[in-house]
Scaffold this active site. Structure first.
Site, mmCIF file in Angstrom:
data_model
loop_
_atom_site.group_PDB
_atom_site.id
_atom_site.type_symbol
_atom_site.label_atom_id
_atom_site.label_comp_id
_atom_site.label_asym_id
_atom_site.label_seq_id
_atom_site.Cartn_x
_atom_site.Cartn_y
_atom_site.Cartn_z
ATOM 1 N N SER A 124 0.831 -1.201 0.000
ATOM 2 C CA SER A 124 0.000 0.000 0.000
ATOM 3 C C SER A 124 0.864 1.248 0.000
ATOM 4 O O SER A 124 1.982 1.253 0.560
ATOM 5 C CB SER A 124 -0.846 -0.032 1.281
ATOM 6 O OG SER A 124 -1.438 1.209 1.520
ATOM 7 N N TYR A 148 -1.648 -0.995 10.914
ATOM 8 C CA TYR A 148 -1.947 -1.542 9.584
ATOM 9 C C TYR A 148 -0.761 -1.291 8.643
ATOM 10 O O TYR A 148 -0.258 -2.213 7.986
ATOM 11 C CB TYR A 148 -3.221 -0.897 9.004
ATOM 12 C CG TYR A 148 -3.372 -1.176 7.525
ATOM 13 C CD1 TYR A 148 -3.727 -2.440 7.072
ATOM 14 C CD2 TYR A 148 -3.109 -0.189 6.571
ATOM 15 C CE1 TYR A 148 -3.822 -2.715 5.711
ATOM 16 C CE2 TYR A 148 -3.195 -0.454 5.209
ATOM 17 C CZ TYR A 148 -3.559 -1.716 4.781
ATOM 18 O OH TYR A 148 -3.635 -1.985 3.434
ATOM 19 N N LYS A 152 2.147 -3.908 6.769
ATOM 20 C CA LYS A 152 2.552 -3.963 5.346
ATOM 21 C C LYS A 152 4.068 -3.833 5.220
ATOM 22 O O LYS A 152 4.702 -4.533 4.417
ATOM 23 C CB LYS A 152 1.850 -2.852 4.550
ATOM 24 C CG LYS A 152 0.352 -3.037 4.415
ATOM 25 C CD LYS A 152 0.006 -4.220 3.517
ATOM 26 C CE LYS A 152 -1.468 -4.545 3.531
ATOM 27 N NZ LYS A 152 -1.803 -5.812 2.895
HETATM 28 P P1 NAD Z 1 -11.084 -6.704 1.523
HETATM 29 O O1 NAD Z 1 -11.269 -6.655 3.002
HETATM 30 O O2 NAD Z 1 -12.255 -6.431 0.661
HETATM 31 O O3 NAD Z 1 -10.455 -8.114 1.103
HETATM 32 C C1 NAD Z 1 -9.615 -8.844 1.936
HETATM 33 C C2 NAD Z 1 -10.165 -10.266 1.998
HETATM 34 O O4 NAD Z 1 -9.304 -11.060 2.801
HETATM 35 C C3 NAD Z 1 -11.555 -10.338 2.624
HETATM 36 O O5 NAD Z 1 -12.402 -11.065 1.756
HETATM 37 C C4 NAD Z 1 -11.337 -11.073 3.949
HETATM 38 O O6 NAD Z 1 -12.460 -11.848 4.272
HETATM 39 C C5 NAD Z 1 -10.098 -11.882 3.655
HETATM 40 N N1 NAD Z 1 -9.246 -12.188 4.806
HETATM 41 C C6 NAD Z 1 -8.740 -11.327 5.722
HETATM 42 N N2 NAD Z 1 -7.972 -11.984 6.595
HETATM 43 C C7 NAD Z 1 -7.972 -13.298 6.224
HETATM 44 C C8 NAD Z 1 -7.353 -14.470 6.726
HETATM 45 N N3 NAD Z 1 -6.579 -14.434 7.811
HETATM 46 N N4 NAD Z 1 -7.569 -15.639 6.085
HETATM 47 C C9 NAD Z 1 -8.349 -15.693 4.984
HETATM 48 N N5 NAD Z 1 -8.966 -14.620 4.477
HETATM 49 C C10 NAD Z 1 -8.773 -13.431 5.086
HETATM 50 O O7 NAD Z 1 -9.889 -5.701 1.182
HETATM 51 P P2 NAD Z 1 -9.395 -5.166 -0.226
HETATM 52 O O8 NAD Z 1 -9.717 -3.730 -0.303
HETATM 53 O O9 NAD Z 1 -9.826 -6.078 -1.294
HETATM 54 O O10 NAD Z 1 -7.827 -5.273 0.008
HETATM 55 C C11 NAD Z 1 -7.074 -6.375 -0.466
HETATM 56 C C12 NAD Z 1 -5.632 -6.191 -0.091
HETATM 57 O O11 NAD Z 1 -5.154 -4.960 -0.624
HETATM 58 C C13 NAD Z 1 -5.377 -6.114 1.411
HETATM 59 O O12 NAD Z 1 -4.162 -6.757 1.686
HETATM 60 C C14 NAD Z 1 -5.244 -4.617 1.661
HETATM 61 O O13 NAD Z 1 -4.429 -4.360 2.784
HETATM 62 C C15 NAD Z 1 -4.561 -4.174 0.394
HETATM 63 N N6 NAD Z 1 -4.785 -2.762 0.081
HETATM 64 C C16 NAD Z 1 -6.068 -2.292 0.004
HETATM 65 C C17 NAD Z 1 -6.289 -0.943 -0.286
HETATM 66 C C18 NAD Z 1 -7.687 -0.380 -0.330
HETATM 67 O O14 NAD Z 1 -7.836 0.831 -0.187
HETATM 68 N N7 NAD Z 1 -8.721 -1.189 -0.532
HETATM 69 C C19 NAD Z 1 -5.195 -0.103 -0.523
HETATM 70 C C20 NAD Z 1 -3.905 -0.633 -0.446
HETATM 71 C C21 NAD Z 1 -3.709 -1.966 -0.145
HETATM 72 C C1 WQD Z 2 -9.284 9.919 0.967
HETATM 73 C C2 WQD Z 2 -9.470 11.397 1.226
HETATM 74 C C3 WQD Z 2 -9.744 11.933 3.545
HETATM 75 C C4 WQD Z 2 -13.581 9.923 4.116
HETATM 76 C C5 WQD Z 2 -6.763 4.840 3.053
HETATM 77 C C6 WQD Z 2 -5.702 4.154 3.858
HETATM 78 C C7 WQD Z 2 -4.607 3.637 2.953
HETATM 79 C C8 WQD Z 2 -5.175 2.775 1.825
HETATM 80 C C9 WQD Z 2 -6.290 3.473 1.114
HETATM 81 C C10 WQD Z 2 -5.085 0.476 2.489
HETATM 82 C C11 WQD Z 2 -8.692 11.904 2.440
HETATM 83 C C12 WQD Z 2 -10.996 12.261 2.779
HETATM 84 C C13 WQD Z 2 -12.413 10.421 3.568
HETATM 85 C C14 WQD Z 2 -14.604 10.837 4.501
HETATM 86 C C15 WQD Z 2 -13.225 12.655 3.746
HETATM 87 N N1 WQD Z 2 -5.732 1.555 2.325
HETATM 88 N N2 WQD Z 2 -12.241 11.762 3.391
HETATM 89 N N3 WQD Z 2 -14.377 12.173 4.301
HETATM 90 O O1 WQD Z 2 -6.942 7.880 3.825
HETATM 91 O O2 WQD Z 2 -6.071 8.213 1.469
HETATM 92 O O3 WQD Z 2 -6.180 5.966 2.391
HETATM 93 O O4 WQD Z 2 -7.267 3.929 2.065
HETATM 94 O O5 WQD Z 2 -3.921 0.251 2.317
HETATM 95 O O6 WQD Z 2 -3.734 2.927 3.745
HETATM 96 O O7 WQD Z 2 -5.174 5.078 4.779
HETATM 97 O O8 WQD Z 2 -8.271 7.087 1.806
HETATM 98 O O9 WQD Z 2 -10.626 7.157 1.126
HETATM 99 O O10 WQD Z 2 -10.062 7.224 3.582
HETATM 100 O O11 WQD Z 2 -9.541 9.195 2.172
HETATM 101 O O12 WQD Z 2 -13.065 13.886 3.606
HETATM 102 O O13 WQD Z 2 -15.643 10.460 5.019
HETATM 103 O O14 WQD Z 2 -10.857 11.630 1.531
HETATM 104 O O15 WQD Z 2 -9.509 12.893 4.539
HETATM 105 O O16 WQD Z 2 -8.279 13.223 2.126
HETATM 106 P P1 WQD Z 2 -6.821 7.394 2.445
HETATM 107 P P2 WQD Z 2 -9.702 7.594 2.196
#
Ligand code: NAD
Ligand code: WQD
Length: 332
Positions: A124, A148, A152
């Site tokens: 991430s 979190y 990572k």
């Molecule tokens: P999500 O929660 O929709 O998907 C994660 C899935 O993993 C879920 O279906 C959950 O049930 C499953 N899971 C969690 N822990 C588990 C375990 N111990 N065993 C088996 N299954 C398990 O999240 P997402 O948004 O699809 O994110 C996927 C990956 O991408 C994650 O690693 C997240 O950290 C990373 N990521 C997400 C974002 C984002 O903003 N969505 C941004 C950067 C990185």
């Molecule tokens: C985006 C912008 C908020 C909600 C997060 C995690 C990051 C990654 C992606 C997993 C910011 C603003 C948000 C609201 C708002 N996840 N906001 N009102 O914080 O960039 O990233 O998700 O790896 O680790 O930190 O994403 O969508 O929460 O926020 O004003 O109700 O929207 O302040 O500027 P963020 P976000």
């Protein structure tokens, strides 16, 4: 290839499963459904005409995982399974470290045991913390302020150490920026339980009338309109990045690569509100409020390396991201 997808019924996982099936891979999913719904499998089947093999268990159950690797000849793993809420990780650090780090260690041990040495890992942009400048390149210093993000960083380091100890691994650390949007079928997308933490799912619920207004966290940032700027990337573009990472290993052999997956374009909160209003035809009421603790002003990627190594180029702009999110929201 036979590809194991951990977390494959989740938001990004399910979109990646669809893209993998589309290009002819056999997909095996393991997901404990702690943050996703089993019905996603039906949706994947409707979209692709193929139902992926599914195991419902926690990846920390090493015996079950071991059995899975014995039963199926896995060629590569895409590792999505994790808990992902920054705020929740601050209140439940042990659960986050246990699930994300211990789960990954068990997965890597079982992979090693079965001589499966190809992995794409969901990292991430959070690993860059508050970057000194933008756009962000992969060589920026790594820092984080929450469990979190730290999970990572630790998993990235684990994978670097594994690679340093055995150069026959192929490892892609993909650092996602802000994934949004949904599949154009409107069947899969992001539907968080409870109050959404992230911007676009929250806006989607305001547009649909489920919530009265969006709280805009901070209007005094040093940005073009005072609200926070992020690099929103369509989830289908992101999913395709995983296919390209697997392809890279076919042509380049064993390597460890670290790549940003973003568009290189930053949009403010109010830019997203305006784009969503246009796409949905709905009024998005919002109220300006103080900054959210831990937020940074601006974050967007330099996507040059992804383009150079993987041929990664995003297809979908902010209009399509909002439109697909809205169509998915209406279809819920
Ligand atoms: P999500 O929660 O929709 O998907 C994660 C899935 O993993 C879920 O279906 C959950 O049930 C499953 N899971 C969690 N822990 C588990 C375990 N111990 N065993 C088996 N299954 C398990 O999240 P997402 O948004 O699809 O994110 C996927 C990956 O991408 C994650 O690693 C997240 O950290 C990373 N990521 C997400 C974002 C984002 O903003 N969505 C941004 C950067 C990185
Ligand atoms: C985006 C912008 C908020 C909600 C997060 C995690 C990051 C990654 C992606 C997993 C910011 C603003 C948000 C609201 C708002 N996840 N906001 N009102 O914080 O960039 O990233 O998700 O790896 O680790 O930190 O994403 O969508 O929460 O926020 O004003 O109700 O929207 O302040 O500027 P963020 P976000």
């Amino acid at each position: 290839m036979n590809i194991l997808i951990t977390g494959g019924t989740g938001y990004i996982g399910s979109h990646t499963v669809v893209e993998l099936i589309k290009v002819g891979h056999n997909v095996i999913i393991v997901d404990n459904l702690c943050n996703s719904d089993i019905k996603v499998l039906d949706k994947i089947e409707i979209i692709t005409n193929i139902r992926p093999i599914f195991y419902s268990f926690d990846i920390k159950y090493s015996t079950l995982l071991d059995d899975l690797f014995t039963k199926h000849k896995i060629d590569a793993v895409i590792h999505f399974a994790a808990l992902k809420s920054v705020g929740e990780s601050v209140t439940m650090p042990l659960e986050y470290y246990e699930n994300n780090i211990s789960g990954s260690i068990i997965l890597f041990e079982i992979m090693k045991k079965h001589n499966v040495k190809k992995i794409v890992f969901s990292s991430s942009a959070t690993v860059y913390g508050d970057p000194a400048t933008i756009p962000i390149t992969e060589d920026f210093p790594l820092q984080t302020t929450n469990p979190y993000g730290f999970s990572k960083l630790v998993i990235e380091q684990l994978l670097r150490d594994i690679y340093n100890s055995d150069k026959s691994w192929s490892i892609a650390l993909l650092r996602y920026f802000n994934p949004v949007g949904a599949h154009q079928s409107c069947l899969i997308g992001e539907n968080p339980n409870g109050i959404p933490n992230n911007l676009m799912p929250y806006i989607a619920q305001v547009a649909s009338g489920k919530r009265d207004f969006l709280t805009v966290f901070g209007s005094d940032y040093n940005t073009h309109d005072g609200t926070g700027v992020r690099d929103y990337i369509h989830v289908v573009d992101l999913a395709i990045g995983h296919i390209q990472a697997l392809k890279y290993f076919e042509t380049h052999g064993c390597e460890l690569i670290t790549v940003n997956l973003g568009t290189g374009v930053g949009y403010s909160v109010l830019d997203v509100v305006n784009a969503y209003q246009k796409a949905s035809g709905q009024t998005i009421n919002y109220r300006l409020a103080p900054r959210r603790h831990g937020d940074i002003a601006i974050c967007y990627a330099n996507p040059t390396l992804a383009n150079k190594l993987l041929g990664f180029k995003t297809q979908f702009g902010i209009e399509q991201m909002c439109l697909d999110s809205w169509n998915f929201q209406k279809n819920l």
